[in-house]
Design an enzyme around this catalytic site. Sequence first.
Site, short mmCIF file in Angstrom:
data_model
loop_
_atom_site.label_atom_id
_atom_site.label_comp_id
_atom_site.label_asym_id
_atom_site.label_seq_id
_atom_site.Cartn_x
_atom_site.Cartn_y
_atom_site.Cartn_z
N THR A 10 0.81 -1.22 0.00
CA THR A 10 0.00 0.00 0.00
C THR A 10 0.84 1.27 0.00
OG1 THR A 10 -0.11 0.18 2.41
CG2 THR A 10 -1.80 -1.20 1.32
N ASP A 45 17.82 1.02 0.63
CA ASP A 45 17.16 1.16 1.93
C ASP A 45 18.16 1.68 2.95
OD1 ASP A 45 16.52 -0.10 4.74
OD2 ASP A 45 14.61 -0.06 3.63
N ASP A 71 18.80 -0.70 5.94
CA ASP A 71 19.63 -1.84 5.53
C ASP A 71 21.08 -1.43 5.34
OD1 ASP A 71 17.52 -3.63 5.62
OD2 ASP A 71 17.07 -3.47 3.48
#
Length: 136
Positions: free
Chosen positions: A35, A127, A130
């Site tokens: 989403t 990311d 990450d």
Amino acid sequence: MCPILRAGLGMLDGVLMLISGARVGFIGLYRNEETLHPVEYYVKLPSDVADRDVILLDPMIATGNSTVHAVNLVKAAGATSVRLIAIIAAPEGIKNVTDSHPDVQIVVAAIDRGLNEHGYIVPGLGDAGDRLYGTK
């Protein structure tokens, strides 16, 4: 000062070196990859947040949905002065934040081209969490 977990933690020590007397709150959000909306999992703010200038720390502003949610949270707790410090952002994320909260000052080091079909900054850096913690 409130880092948005987990990537915002990477900015915290550096900013605390500049503003050593800051009180620190934490906002835990992650993005639902389907989403692209934020999922809240932790919020701990100083009890006097309404009496302070709030600085949100988030290294990357992609869609801006998580940032808008974080601003909603600190404002719901009484904050009236909110600033955002980011390292990299997409124009779409900046627009989302300014449309939702025109009173929030945004300080960002670089603005990339935009977002891809998955809501990631292009070209981006990957990311941030990450990269910071070596989890991918």
